[in-house]
Scaffold this active site. Structure first.
Site, PDB file in Angstrom:
ATOM      1  N   GLU A   1     -29.849   5.303 -40.476  1.00 26.25           N
ATOM      2  CA  GLU A   1     -29.418   5.287 -41.873  1.00 26.25           C
ATOM      3  C   GLU A   1     -29.921   4.018 -42.545  1.00 26.25           C
ATOM      4  O   GLU A   1     -29.761   2.918 -42.021  1.00 26.25           O
ATOM      5  CB  GLU A   1     -27.887   5.362 -41.984  1.00 26.25           C
ATOM      6  CG  GLU A   1     -27.292   6.683 -41.529  1.00 26.25           C
ATOM      7  CD  GLU A   1     -25.780   6.752 -41.728  1.00 26.25           C
ATOM      8  OE1 GLU A   1     -25.237   5.957 -42.532  1.00 26.25           O
ATOM      9  OE2 GLU A   1     -25.142   7.591 -41.068  1.00 26.25           O
TER      10      GLU A   1
ATOM     11  N   GLU B   1     -21.502   6.240 -35.687  1.00 27.21           N
ATOM     12  CA  GLU B   1     -20.760   5.040 -36.064  1.00 27.21           C
ATOM     13  C   GLU B   1     -19.351   4.909 -35.467  1.00 27.21           C
ATOM     14  O   GLU B   1     -18.375   4.773 -36.204  1.00 27.21           O
ATOM     15  CB  GLU B   1     -20.671   4.940 -37.597  1.00 27.21           C
ATOM     16  CG  GLU B   1     -22.003   4.748 -38.258  1.00 27.21           C
ATOM     17  CD  GLU B   1     -21.906   4.536 -39.756  1.00 27.21           C
ATOM     18  OE1 GLU B   1     -22.862   4.017 -40.345  1.00 27.21           O
ATOM     19  OE2 GLU B   1     -20.868   4.908 -40.343  1.00 27.21           O
TER      20      GLU B   1
END
Length: 511
Positions: free
Chosen positions: A453, A349
């Site tokens: 995720e 991320e």
């Protein structure tokens, strides 16, 4: 009729096999990752296990905590004028960014105060005699002795504080425009003492930096080693292998490459825990994805990237990029010959626009080469930048390299869009919007797609067990189309719906 029927049957079989070959990951014999993230284990996230922070003294004043100070005599807030670079004043009737100071914790009572523009509050040293004066400024980019303060709390009301400067005197707001460090204080905490301030805590981070720097340096190693030893154990891998999962995604921090003596405040021991994970994975036939979750300087400013105070500084220099590549090199070299190593995720991320496209692609190229130096078979996972409007921006890079994967994360949370959705609207969103988003990053001739995720949690109030079951089923169906696979976040959590272990044991998810 019979020959035509046979012909149609053969044709259907050919088409079915052809489609399967397009959908299946290349060079993997159709293997798809059905994984769970071991979040909160080797990279701390306080919301996953809050009890890890329980014994920290003054645990509400950790690194990165935002605090505001209101003078009891002037009745207004301390402020770094212009957000930093000049003097401190006490003339704001309301508190926002310039009136909020971010703590850098030295010990439970001693701190540096960082302002909006990232300078530190300190004593003015430009008084001409070579020593520190009594006026307060915020001009230094690196804190020293003059930028160090002691926060003393009233035992009866901990939000009433005095702030002691390095010259031995307390800060006081003499007027709205004059804040000095020349008060001796007194025995009382009344509203007539200009050295008394009302402190407001605006919240902060609870990550690896906060927990290791929050404890005494002699206590932190004991606390963390006990956590690593008990939070994830061998039986968890047995549970994973027996419940329809075949892979674990393990978030790690950059300091693991310096184990057993990482830079302070991080403590050694996480590498041994990762070694254990590989032993257990091999024993129970589970694959491992190593995920670099926290890079030097933080790639997104959040606690799960081990940011000290919410700053995002990864990629600002070639030094920390080289350091990050070295971490990938170290980890791949260590586990390349282990049959359980399935993939290495170069960075979790990175957040746009703080991390530019040019910076992340430069790093991904070097990280890919570091993996390939030791392994020709491990997949190399490249996480999309959060905040980028283009979900396929990595395709030109990843598509030209063998064994690459693009990681996308899908949560029906965190943004206003999902706040008032019903259960059915969330489910429809998965079937319609998420399906389309995933299709855009899933191609027959490009990098593999990975939903690294997702979670069966949402903002729906009073949702029934059946609602959760249908929501989880929808995501499993849609994310099962990803050509590399998917990974639930995570295995364990005090919040039940974020815990795949709890969800499986209680019949919310069936794999």
């Amino acid at each position: 009729m019979k020959p035509n029927f046979v012909f149609l049957l053969i044709l259907c079989c050919i088409l079915s096999v052809s489609q399967a070959k397009v959908a299946a990951p290349a060079a993997s014999n159709g293997f798809r990752v059905r994984a769970v993230n071991l979040g909160g284990w080797l990279v701390t996230e306080g919301w996953i296990k809050p009890s890890l922070f329980d014994a920290i003294p003054n645990k509400d004043l950790l690194d990165g905590t935002g605090v505001q100070f209101k003078s009891v005599t002037v009745g207004k807030y301390l402020c770094a004028e212009s957000g930093g670079g000049t003097i401190l004043v006490a003339n704001r009737t309301a508190a926002s960014g310039w009136e909020t100071f971010s703590l850098w914790r030295i010990n439970e009572k001693t701190f540096n105060l960082r302002v909006f523009n990232r300078q530190f509050v300190g004593l003015d040293t430009t008084n001409g005699n070579g020593g520190a004066g009594v006026n307060l400024v915020a001009v230094e980019n690196t804190p020293g002795i003059s930028e160090t303060f002691l926060i003393l709390r009233n035992s009866d009301d901990p939000n009433r504080v005095r702030i002691k400067a390095s010259n031995g005197f307390f800060l006081q707001a003499k007027t709205e425009e004059l804040v000095t460090a020349d008060s001796k204080g007194n025995a009382g905490w009344g509203d007539n003492d200009p050295s008394v301030f009302i402190m407001t805590n605006t919240g902060g981070l609870h990550g690896e930096f906060q927990v290791t720097n929050g404890y005494d340096p002699f206590v932190a190693p004991t606390v963390m080693k006990e956590h690593w030893k008990t939070f994830i154990v061998e039986d968890d891998f047995k549970f994973i292998s027996r419940n329809g999962l075949n892979t674990v995604r393990i978030p790690v921090g950059w300091w693991i490459a310096s184990d057993p003596h990482p830079p302070k405040p991080f403590v050694g021991g996480s590498l041994k825990a990762l070694d254990n994970a590989f032993l257990w994975a091999r024993k129970y036939g589970v694959k491992v994805i190593i995920d670099l979750h926290a890079a030097p300087g933080s790639q997104n400013g959040w606690e799960h990237s081990a940011s000290r105070d919410g700053s995002q500084e990864w990629g600002n220099s070639q030094d920390n990029i080289r350091q990050t590549v070295a971490v990938i090199d170290f980890l791949t070299a260590r586990y390349a010959k282990n049959p359980s190593l399935y993939a290495v995720e170069l960075l979790n991320e990175p957040r746009a626009p703080g991390v530019s496209f040019e910076t992340v692609t430069e790093y991904y190229k070097s990280g890919y080469e570091a993996v390939r130096k030791h392994s020709s078979t491990a997949y190399v996972v490249m996480s999309n930048r959060l905040g980028s409007p283009n979900n396929t921006e990595l395709f030109p890079l990843a598509g030209g390299l063998k064994g690459t994967v693009v990681d996308v994360h899908y949560y029906n949370l965190f943004v206003d869009l999902f706040k008032n959705m019903t259960a059915q609207q969330n489910i429809d969103y998965v079937y319609n919007e998420r399906r389309g988003e995933l299709s855009a990053v899933t191609t027959s001739n490009g990098p593999l797609s990975f939903v690294g995720e997702w979670v069966a949690e949402w903002n729906v109030k009073n949702a029934t067990k059946e609602d959760y079951q249908r929501y989880a089923k929808a995501q499993l169906e849609v994310f099962g189309r990803a050509t590399f696979g998917w990974a639930y976040w995570g295995l364990k959590n005090v919040n039940n719906y974020w815990s795949l272990e709890w969800m499986i044991k209680n019949g919310y998810i069936q794999l």
